[in-house]
Design a protein around this motif. Structure first.
Motif, short mmCIF file in Angstrom:
data_model
loop_
_atom_site.label_atom_id
_atom_site.label_comp_id
_atom_site.label_asym_id
_atom_site.label_seq_id
_atom_site.Cartn_x
_atom_site.Cartn_y
_atom_site.Cartn_z
N THR A 31 -0.49 -29.19 31.91
CA THR A 31 -1.45 -28.90 30.84
C THR A 31 -0.72 -28.56 29.54
O THR A 31 -1.05 -29.08 28.47
CB THR A 31 -2.36 -27.72 31.23
OG1 THR A 31 -2.92 -27.96 32.51
CG2 THR A 31 -3.45 -27.52 30.21
N LEU A 32 0.25 -27.68 29.66
CA LEU A 32 1.01 -27.27 28.48
C LEU A 32 1.75 -28.45 27.86
O LEU A 32 1.76 -28.62 26.64
CB LEU A 32 2.00 -26.17 28.88
CG LEU A 32 2.81 -25.52 27.76
CD1 LEU A 32 1.88 -24.84 26.75
CD2 LEU A 32 3.80 -24.51 28.33
N LEU A 33 2.35 -29.28 28.71
CA LEU A 33 3.11 -30.42 28.21
C LEU A 33 2.18 -31.47 27.59
O LEU A 33 2.52 -32.11 26.59
CB LEU A 33 3.93 -31.03 29.34
CG LEU A 33 5.16 -30.21 29.74
CD1 LEU A 33 5.72 -30.69 31.07
CD2 LEU A 33 6.23 -30.26 28.66
N MET A 34 1.02 -31.68 28.20
CA MET A 34 0.08 -32.65 27.64
C MET A 34 -0.34 -32.24 26.23
O MET A 34 -0.30 -33.06 25.29
CB MET A 34 -1.15 -32.76 28.54
CG MET A 34 -2.28 -33.59 27.92
SD MET A 34 -3.79 -33.54 28.92
CE MET A 34 -4.98 -34.25 27.78
N TRP A 35 -0.72 -30.97 26.05
CA TRP A 35 -1.20 -30.53 24.75
C TRP A 35 -0.08 -30.27 23.78
O TRP A 35 -0.32 -30.10 22.57
CB TRP A 35 -2.09 -29.30 24.92
CG TRP A 35 -3.40 -29.68 25.52
CD1 TRP A 35 -3.79 -29.54 26.82
CD2 TRP A 35 -4.47 -30.34 24.85
NE1 TRP A 35 -5.04 -30.06 27.01
CE2 TRP A 35 -5.49 -30.56 25.81
CE3 TRP A 35 -4.69 -30.77 23.53
CZ2 TRP A 35 -6.70 -31.18 25.49
CZ3 TRP A 35 -5.87 -31.39 23.22
CH2 TRP A 35 -6.87 -31.59 24.18
N ARG A 36 1.14 -30.26 24.26
CA ARG A 36 2.28 -30.22 23.35
C ARG A 36 2.50 -31.60 22.72
O ARG A 36 2.79 -31.70 21.52
CB ARG A 36 3.54 -29.79 24.10
CG ARG A 36 4.83 -29.98 23.30
CD ARG A 36 6.06 -29.60 24.10
NE ARG A 36 7.29 -29.91 23.37
CZ ARG A 36 8.50 -29.63 23.80
NH1 ARG A 36 8.67 -29.04 24.99
NH2 ARG A 36 9.58 -29.95 23.08
N PHE A 37 2.32 -32.66 23.51
CA PHE A 37 2.71 -33.99 23.04
C PHE A 37 1.57 -34.85 22.50
O PHE A 37 1.81 -35.71 21.67
CB PHE A 37 3.44 -34.74 24.17
CG PHE A 37 4.86 -34.30 24.33
CD1 PHE A 37 5.83 -34.75 23.46
CD2 PHE A 37 5.22 -33.43 25.35
CE1 PHE A 37 7.15 -34.34 23.59
CE2 PHE A 37 6.53 -33.02 25.49
CZ PHE A 37 7.51 -33.46 24.62
N VAL A 38 0.34 -34.65 22.97
CA VAL A 38 -0.75 -35.49 22.49
C VAL A 38 -0.98 -35.32 20.97
O VAL A 38 -1.01 -36.32 20.23
CB VAL A 38 -2.05 -35.22 23.28
CG1 VAL A 38 -3.25 -35.85 22.58
CG2 VAL A 38 -1.92 -35.77 24.70
N PRO A 39 -1.16 -34.10 20.47
CA PRO A 39 -1.32 -33.96 19.01
C PRO A 39 -0.08 -34.41 18.24
O PRO A 39 -0.18 -35.01 17.17
CB PRO A 39 -1.57 -32.46 18.81
CG PRO A 39 -1.98 -31.95 20.16
CD PRO A 39 -1.25 -32.79 21.14
N ALA A 203 -6.29 -31.09 32.87
CA ALA A 203 -6.20 -31.56 31.48
C ALA A 203 -6.88 -30.61 30.50
O ALA A 203 -6.49 -30.55 29.32
CB ALA A 203 -6.83 -32.94 31.36
N ALA A 204 -7.90 -29.87 30.93
CA ALA A 204 -8.63 -28.98 30.02
C ALA A 204 -7.75 -27.80 29.61
O ALA A 204 -7.21 -27.10 30.46
CB ALA A 204 -9.89 -28.47 30.70
N PRO A 205 -7.58 -27.56 28.31
CA PRO A 205 -6.74 -26.44 27.86
C PRO A 205 -7.47 -25.12 27.99
O PRO A 205 -8.69 -25.05 27.85
CB PRO A 205 -6.47 -26.78 26.39
CG PRO A 205 -7.70 -27.53 25.97
CD PRO A 205 -8.13 -28.33 27.18
N PRO A 206 -6.75 -24.04 28.25
CA PRO A 206 -7.40 -22.72 28.31
C PRO A 206 -7.74 -22.24 26.90
O PRO A 206 -7.20 -22.71 25.91
CB PRO A 206 -6.32 -21.84 28.94
CG PRO A 206 -5.04 -22.50 28.58
CD PRO A 206 -5.32 -23.98 28.56
N ALA A 207 -8.64 -21.29 26.82
CA ALA A 207 -9.04 -20.75 25.52
C ALA A 207 -8.12 -19.64 25.06
O ALA A 207 -8.28 -19.11 23.96
CB ALA A 207 -10.48 -20.22 25.62
N ASP A 208 -7.15 -19.29 25.88
CA ASP A 208 -6.22 -18.20 25.57
C ASP A 208 -5.42 -18.50 24.31
O ASP A 208 -4.82 -19.57 24.17
CB ASP A 208 -5.27 -17.99 26.76
CG ASP A 208 -4.54 -16.67 26.67
OD1 ASP A 208 -4.43 -16.12 25.56
OD2 ASP A 208 -4.07 -16.19 27.72
#
Length: 310
Positions: A31-39, A203-208
């Motif tokens: 999850t962390l890696l996906m949202w690091r690289f997609v944007p 895949a869903a990012p946390p709201a934290d």
């Protein structure tokens, strides 16, 4: 200039282990890696439309090579680092295990790239390994039975992945502009990590808020700074030079982790830090002045050197 680039590289690369520690408690590694690289990939693709000169002359074969390099040096390497930290291995210990990379790269540089290592450089490489081993044993002893023994093998696999990427890039017959290479690598990682995250249902990012703080940290410092400088220094100074700097990642991360997260840092760790610094000095002084033919072909042109990797 080379000294400043080296200092910036060490700090930025080490920040990746700290960022992974920041995000470890907020979400799964994929999850962390996906949202690091997609944007990041989306931004780089948009920027590519306004920097077409960086892509001029790029063949399909070379693009395919860069995809493979990105899959090894980003996807494979980072996945191992993040999972190791999630399994409980400290950020300092993970960096220390990755510190074996210079010895492996130095041993293979001669037969694969014709960048032969001098006797003094070999002395420095073994000295660096001794420093890494000194700090690793101290950190492992401090962790005790809280971390499974096999968890320490995970970052070792990532180290081998990065070594493979280094030599694959080094054997490239023609240089690729840093901006184009970084874009291809990040898009490759975005695709792979997105597939892994969806496959794992994560895949869903946390709201934290801490998750997004860690994500921003990882995009700015280790990706643009550490990863971009890695390839820039390698092209300017060679494989042995850039991989010798990797010896500094372990002690720097150990100090950083101790100050930021309270991770173990004792007298044995301090000794390892001193030995690692001595190894860098020995290897630098033992460098041969004559450039290798392969490095000359992989050196960027003046136009490419003006393209920043950040």
């Amino acid at each position: 200039m080379n000294a400043l680039l080296s200092v910036a590289f060490v700090l930025c690369w080490s920040s990746g282990f700290i960022g992974a520690k920041l995000g470890a408690g907020t979400a799964d590694a994929t999850t962390l890696l996906m949202w690091r690289f997609v944007p990041l990939a989306a931004v780089l693709i948009a920027v590519a439309a306004f920097s077409r000169h960086a892509w001029r002359g790029l063949t399909r074969r070379e693009a395919g090579r860069q995809i493979a390099v990105g899959a090894l040096s980003q996807s494979g390497y980072l996945l191992s680092v993040y999972y190791a930290i999630q399994l409980g291995v400290s950020s300092g210990t993970t960096a220390l295990i990755d510190g074996v990379q210079p010895l492996v790269a130095g041993a293979l540089a001669g037969p694969l790239l014709r960048q032969y290592v001098s006797r003094r450089q070999w002395l420095g490489l073994w000295l660096g390994l001794a420093g890494v081993a000194t700090v690793t044993t101290a950190d492992a002893a401090a962790a005790g039975a809280e971390v499974a023994w096999w968890a320490y093998l995970v970052p070792f696999l990532g180290m081998l992945s990065l070594v493979a990427a280094t030599f694959l890039e080094g054997r490239s017959p023609a240089p690729v502009a840093p901006r184009a290479a970084l874009t291809i690598h990040c898009v490759t990682s975005a695709v792979l990590f997105t597939a892994l995250a969806f496959g794992a249902g994560a895949a869903a990012p946390p709201a934290d808020t801490s998750f997004w703080l860690a994500t921003a940290w990882l995009v700015v410092l280790p990706t643009f700074g550490g990863y971009g400088l890695y390839w820039l220094i390698m092209r300017r100074s060679g494989v042995t030079e850039v991989n010798t700097l990797m010896f500094l990642m372990a002690p720097v991360t150990a100090v950083w982790g101790a100050l930021m997260f309270g991770e173990h840092f004792g007298p044995q760790t301090a000794v390892g830090l001193a030995v690692g610094l001595a190894a860098v000095v020995v290897v630098r002084r033992g460098a041969k002045p004559a450039p290798a033919p392969v490095l000359e072909r992989s050196r960027p042109s003046p136009d490419e050197e003006r393209v920043p990797s950040r």
